[in-house]
Design a protein around this motif. Sequence first.
Motif, PDB file in Angstrom:
ATOM      1  N   GLN A 130       0.807  -1.229   0.000  1.00 17.81           N
ATOM      2  CA  GLN A 130       0.000   0.000   0.000  1.00 17.81           C
ATOM      3  C   GLN A 130       0.833   1.269   0.000  1.00 17.81           C
ATOM      4  O   GLN A 130       0.300   2.362  -0.163  1.00 17.81           O
ATOM      5  CB  GLN A 130      -0.927   0.018   1.227  1.00 17.81           C
ATOM      6  CG  GLN A 130      -1.999  -1.045   1.229  1.00 17.81           C
ATOM      7  CD  GLN A 130      -1.540  -2.355   1.856  1.00 17.81           C
ATOM      8  OE1 GLN A 130      -0.355  -2.565   2.122  1.00 17.81           O
ATOM      9  NE2 GLN A 130      -2.460  -3.252   2.100  1.00 17.81           N
ATOM     10  N   GLY A 131       2.134   1.144   0.231  1.00 19.58           N
ATOM     11  CA  GLY A 131       2.986   2.327   0.174  1.00 19.58           C
ATOM     12  C   GLY A 131       3.032   3.129   1.467  1.00 19.58           C
ATOM     13  O   GLY A 131       3.213   4.352   1.437  1.00 19.58           O
ATOM     14  N   HIS A 132       2.915   2.465   2.590  1.00 17.00           N
ATOM     15  CA  HIS A 132       2.925   3.199   3.861  1.00 17.00           C
ATOM     16  C   HIS A 132       4.200   4.004   4.077  1.00 17.00           C
ATOM     17  O   HIS A 132       4.170   5.074   4.681  1.00 17.00           O
ATOM     18  CB  HIS A 132       2.763   2.221   5.040  1.00 17.00           C
ATOM     19  CG  HIS A 132       1.403   1.604   5.130  1.00 17.00           C
ATOM     20  ND1 HIS A 132       1.101   0.622   6.029  1.00 17.00           N
ATOM     21  CD2 HIS A 132       0.260   1.835   4.439  1.00 17.00           C
ATOM     22  CE1 HIS A 132      -0.170   0.265   5.895  1.00 17.00           C
ATOM     23  NE2 HIS A 132      -0.699   0.979   4.923  1.00 17.00           N
ATOM     24  N   GLN A 133       5.335   3.458   3.600  1.00 12.13           N
ATOM     25  CA  GLN A 133       6.584   4.201   3.839  1.00 12.13           C
ATOM     26  C   GLN A 133       6.545   5.559   3.155  1.00 12.13           C
ATOM     27  O   GLN A 133       7.191   6.498   3.589  1.00 12.13           O
ATOM     28  CB  GLN A 133       7.784   3.384   3.350  1.00 12.13           C
ATOM     29  CG  GLN A 133       8.069   2.184   4.254  1.00 12.13           C
ATOM     30  CD  GLN A 133       9.328   1.453   3.853  1.00 12.13           C
ATOM     31  OE1 GLN A 133       9.515   1.125   2.684  1.00 12.13           O
ATOM     32  NE2 GLN A 133      10.193   1.195   4.809  1.00 12.13           N
ATOM     33  N   THR A 134       5.782   5.628   2.086  1.00  8.89           N
ATOM     34  CA  THR A 134       5.661   6.887   1.355  1.00  8.89           C
ATOM     35  C   THR A 134       4.654   7.817   2.023  1.00  8.89           C
ATOM     36  O   THR A 134       4.957   8.978   2.320  1.00  8.89           O
ATOM     37  CB  THR A 134       5.180   6.598  -0.083  1.00  8.89           C
ATOM     38  OG1 THR A 134       6.038   5.629  -0.661  1.00  8.89           O
ATOM     39  CG2 THR A 134       5.176   7.869  -0.918  1.00  8.89           C
ATOM     40  N   THR A 135       3.457   7.275   2.275  1.00  7.77           N
ATOM     41  CA  THR A 135       2.362   8.159   2.679  1.00  7.77           C
ATOM     42  C   THR A 135       2.422   8.547   4.159  1.00  7.77           C
ATOM     43  O   THR A 135       2.060   9.668   4.511  1.00  7.77           O
ATOM     44  CB  THR A 135       1.001   7.513   2.372  1.00  7.77           C
ATOM     45  OG1 THR A 135       0.978   6.184   2.904  1.00  7.77           O
ATOM     46  CG2 THR A 135       0.769   7.450   0.884  1.00  7.77           C
ATOM     47  N   TYR A 136       2.870   7.636   5.012  1.00  8.11           N
ATOM     48  CA  TYR A 136       2.952   7.989   6.432  1.00  8.11           C
ATOM     49  C   TYR A 136       3.900   9.178   6.626  1.00  8.11           C
ATOM     50  O   TYR A 136       3.648  10.067   7.442  1.00  8.11           O
ATOM     51  CB  TYR A 136       3.450   6.795   7.255  1.00  8.11           C
ATOM     52  CG  TYR A 136       2.441   5.690   7.497  1.00  8.11           C
ATOM     53  CD1 TYR A 136       1.118   5.812   7.103  1.00  8.11           C
ATOM     54  CD2 TYR A 136       2.827   4.523   8.161  1.00  8.11           C
ATOM     55  CE1 TYR A 136       0.208   4.792   7.352  1.00  8.11           C
ATOM     56  CE2 TYR A 136       1.918   3.497   8.415  1.00  8.11           C
ATOM     57  CZ  TYR A 136       0.616   3.634   8.013  1.00  8.11           C
ATOM     58  OH  TYR A 136      -0.277   2.631   8.270  1.00  8.11           O
ATOM     59  N   ALA A 137       4.999   9.164   5.867  1.00  7.34           N
ATOM     60  CA  ALA A 137       5.964  10.266   5.992  1.00  7.34           C
ATOM     61  C   ALA A 137       5.310  11.592   5.581  1.00  7.34           C
ATOM     62  O   ALA A 137       5.630  12.648   6.122  1.00  7.34           O
ATOM     63  CB  ALA A 137       7.191   9.981   5.132  1.00  7.34           C
ATOM     64  N   GLN A 138       4.357  11.501   4.643  1.00  4.14           N
ATOM     65  CA  GLN A 138       3.686  12.731   4.196  1.00  4.14           C
ATOM     66  C   GLN A 138       2.818  13.333   5.299  1.00  4.14           C
ATOM     67  O   GLN A 138       2.695  14.552   5.413  1.00  4.14           O
ATOM     68  CB  GLN A 138       2.823  12.442   2.963  1.00  4.14           C
ATOM     69  CG  GLN A 138       3.663  12.065   1.744  1.00  4.14           C
ATOM     70  CD  GLN A 138       2.796  11.823   0.514  1.00  4.14           C
ATOM     71  OE1 GLN A 138       2.608  10.685   0.096  1.00  4.14           O
ATOM     72  NE2 GLN A 138       2.262  12.892  -0.069  1.00  4.14           N
ATOM     73  N   ILE A 139       2.198  12.452   6.101  1.00  6.59           N
ATOM     74  CA  ILE A 139       1.372  12.974   7.204  1.00  6.59           C
ATOM     75  C   ILE A 139       2.273  13.707   8.199  1.00  6.59           C
ATOM     76  O   ILE A 139       1.977  14.820   8.632  1.00  6.59           O
ATOM     77  CB  ILE A 139       0.619  11.833   7.931  1.00  6.59           C
ATOM     78  CG1 ILE A 139      -0.278  11.075   6.954  1.00  6.59           C
ATOM     79  CG2 ILE A 139      -0.193  12.382   9.104  1.00  6.59           C
ATOM     80  CD1 ILE A 139      -1.007   9.873   7.571  1.00  6.59           C
ATOM     81  N   ILE A 140       3.409  13.088   8.522  1.00  2.00           N
ATOM     82  CA  ILE A 140       4.332  13.715   9.485  1.00  2.00           C
ATOM     83  C   ILE A 140       4.875  15.023   8.903  1.00  2.00           C
ATOM     84  O   ILE A 140       5.008  16.029   9.611  1.00  2.00           O
ATOM     85  CB  ILE A 140       5.483  12.744   9.840  1.00  2.00           C
ATOM     86  CG1 ILE A 140       4.911  11.456  10.436  1.00  2.00           C
ATOM     87  CG2 ILE A 140       6.462  13.401  10.821  1.00  2.00           C
ATOM     88  CD1 ILE A 140       5.934  10.345  10.635  1.00  2.00           C
ATOM     89  N   ALA A 141       5.158  15.005   7.612  1.00  2.00           N
ATOM     90  CA  ALA A 141       5.687  16.205   6.969  1.00  2.00           C
ATOM     91  C   ALA A 141       4.735  17.385   7.158  1.00  2.00           C
ATOM     92  O   ALA A 141       5.139  18.476   7.564  1.00  2.00           O
ATOM     93  CB  ALA A 141       5.932  15.942   5.480  1.00  2.00           C
ATOM     94  N   SER A 142       3.461  17.148   6.887  1.00  2.00           N
ATOM     95  CA  SER A 142       2.492  18.242   7.017  1.00  2.00           C
ATOM     96  C   SER A 142       2.235  18.627   8.457  1.00  2.00           C
ATOM     97  O   SER A 142       2.060  19.794   8.773  1.00  2.00           O
ATOM     98  CB  SER A 142       1.147  17.849   6.391  1.00  2.00           C
ATOM     99  OG  SER A 142       1.257  17.803   5.003  1.00  2.00           O
TER     100      SER A 142
END
Length: 802
Positions: free
Chosen positions: A523-535
């Motif tokens: 599902q790409g969690h390594q990509t999307t979870y980092a985006q939540i933290i980024a914002s």
Amino acid sequence: METIPTNEERLAKLEGMGCSRKRYEDPRFIQGKGNYVDDVKMPGMLVGVMVRSPYAHARIKSIDTSRALAHPGVYAVLTAEDLKPLKLHWMPTLAGDVQAVLADGKVSFQNQEVAFVVAEDRYIAADAAELVEVEYDELPAVVDPMKALFPDAPIIREDIQDSKVGAHGVRTHPNHIFTWDIGDKDKTDRAFDNAEITVKQDMIYQRVHPCPLETCGCVASYDKIRGDLTVYITSQAPHVVRTVVGMLSSIPESKIRIISPDIGGGFGNKVGIYPGYVCAIVASIVLGRPVKWIESRTENLTTTAFARDYHMTGELAADKDGKIKALRVHVTADHGAFDACADPSKWPAGMFHVVTGSYDIPNAFVSVDGIYTNKCPGGVSYRCSFRVTEAVYLIERMVDVLAQKLGIDKAEIRFRNFLRKDQFPYQSALGLEFDSGDYEPALRKGLAAIDYPAMRAEQAAMRADPTSETLMGIGICTFTEIVGAGPSKSCDILGIGMFDSCEIRVHPDGSAIARMGTISQGQGHQTTYAQIIASEAGIPASLIKVEEGDTSTAPYGLGTYGSRSTPVAGAAIARASHKIREKARKIAAHLLEVSPDDLEFDLDRFVVKGAPDQAKTMKEVAWAAYNNVPEGMEMGLEAVDYYDPPNFTYPFGAYLCVLDVNRFSGETKVRRFYALDDCGTRINPMIIEGQIHGGLTEGFAVAMGQQLTYDEAGNVLGGTLMDYFLPTSMETPHWETDFTVTPSPHHPIGAKGVAESPHVGSIPCFTAAMVDAFAHLGVTHMNMPHNSFRVWQQSHALGIDQ
Ligand code: MCN
Ligand code: CUM
């Protein structure tokens, strides 16, 4: 002097929510550098292979392992007798039942586990497995759940044949598992009695299998000196595996380490605990060597968790204008030989009670009977949150059946019954609180996208032309999903509430590591979870390392299934990020010698209100966290959050399908498939689109071809990919995707899950289109799979096949 980057530059660098950040995972996957369970090789590692039953139902008279044991390179052959002293010949299931780890006196489904041969390598183990001599006495089998309830039906579970009460209440027959009722029966019956019109439809949601590309497996390694057990495993819920292994083995959880490395697709198949895992662990403990067990494709298809097998009857009561007054449903659920369904403990039919769908239905009653048959156990949801596929299928079919009966357009009947935006939060007749939705604009957008009136006009013209070979069908599905299990008050596994977790640690240089209790299977969690933290915490996504799947490092979590990662772990990530941000605010205030209240968070920094040139970046704050914090504050910058959601999230969508069906050959062509999804706040639009393409393709597979077929004797007829349909790019239609955004009011960032919606929504849409092609000839329903032969049979039955 350093120039301050512009807002756009800072935003681009963050790669936060809303950005189609490229998948961090892909470079390793597309270069063959992923690390799957079968890639794990350990010194001294042995390999286990299962001996399986050729019969669906048989008594075991004897098992002779001597020839296998004498085979060079064989280290052990386990049978139920070997597991008995350890009390491991049976294991608890997630549904409150028990399941034989290795057959104890009898087998109850074809390919059931009978013995486990451990040898130097897979070839030797496979050869030796052939040498295990099992003498069977065949018993009559029953594969049809209706026939399983006949008074003289073969009794499948002799171990519990006399118990009148099971994990979910009263049992009325030795092959009956439970009856689960929900809703107000009397009120619903009254509404039916007083209705202007009623419709009723039987339908079968066939048995299918999630069929991930990577089959299930594990490598168990017990260290006799330290007493530590490490298990690499293809699990969608590694922490749950740790707890279960601890319960079964009496090894404390602190000495058990479960690692889910890269997983080649789960789709629900990797939620359960399978006998192979238990055998590999026992073998490793007994032999003191690592033991690997990896399924073959046939083992995966025929012995691990299947999905669906729901035999449903739906009824709607309505007035003459098509306004629905009541819904009544009965389900006969085929659970196979052991009840190993993966559902929250309290709900043996999962979230089937979302069956009122997107419609304002004041009265509803549902009754589900779980039944044992001589088929493989399992009953996971295959890309759907706990029986939601079945529920959505039923209500979408029923609304169409009603429309046909009343001669109302299938879009129009939906507009007449949709929940309105102002009705949310909406209390459904079956006890759920739908958090948010806005259905009407979604369907309007869809109708415009395919030019619905033009399609209907073309269909009418084709129907009027007796020479037309093609029947055209238009399917509509306006579904509501329920994902994000879930509030611990209603959802648990083995007594553990279905919360999830996140731990973030910011390093002195401003980069960070984040760990969650979920586990990506693609599902790409390594990509999307980092985006939540980024914002939410102002740290660029590219500087955040996301780790999941190792129970020795990740905080406890319930794993990834039921599209729960975004609704539950995603919320924990947002809240942990906020904790980081609030500590950072205090440090920044200290550095700037102002009060924390005087600071504003601005993307990646704190700015003094009214003095924009006075600021401290998160990077500067991270450094200060390790050398210059306010008096009395702890050093370091980290946060943990365990999130127990107050409610589920309710994503929704409007799907439309245009099919061309050849009435002579039964061949079908998907002309258009339009999918509008609303999953609230969107984290990564590109990943969402990929998830939707995947779910639609699996929906196409189920609707058009997938089925695990059994003959009367219980032989599986679809146990290889020659017989079990897995679409390739050649068969897969072109998908058109679209979206609206209706945030979840109770989720910290307004996000809902999305991964399963396309599967849940597309399947009834395909059936709807198929039925619509024949609707003018009086057809109200056709059971899946809609392969050419079956479609031709329909055509033939109507006498229009030549
Ligand atoms: N996402 C997003 N914005 C949202 C919602 C989700 O950007 N509003 C992103 C998420 O950040 C995540 C992905 O979409 O990267 C899926 O998120 P979510 O809907 O929360 O689902 P889960 O991560 O919990 O995934 C589980 C779901 C299930 S249950 C099945 S089955 C399925 C599916 O994911 N199995 C899959 N998609 C799969 N995709 C692949 N490649 N492999 C599987 O086995
Ligand atoms: Cu519903 S199949 Mo998914 O939950 O892994």
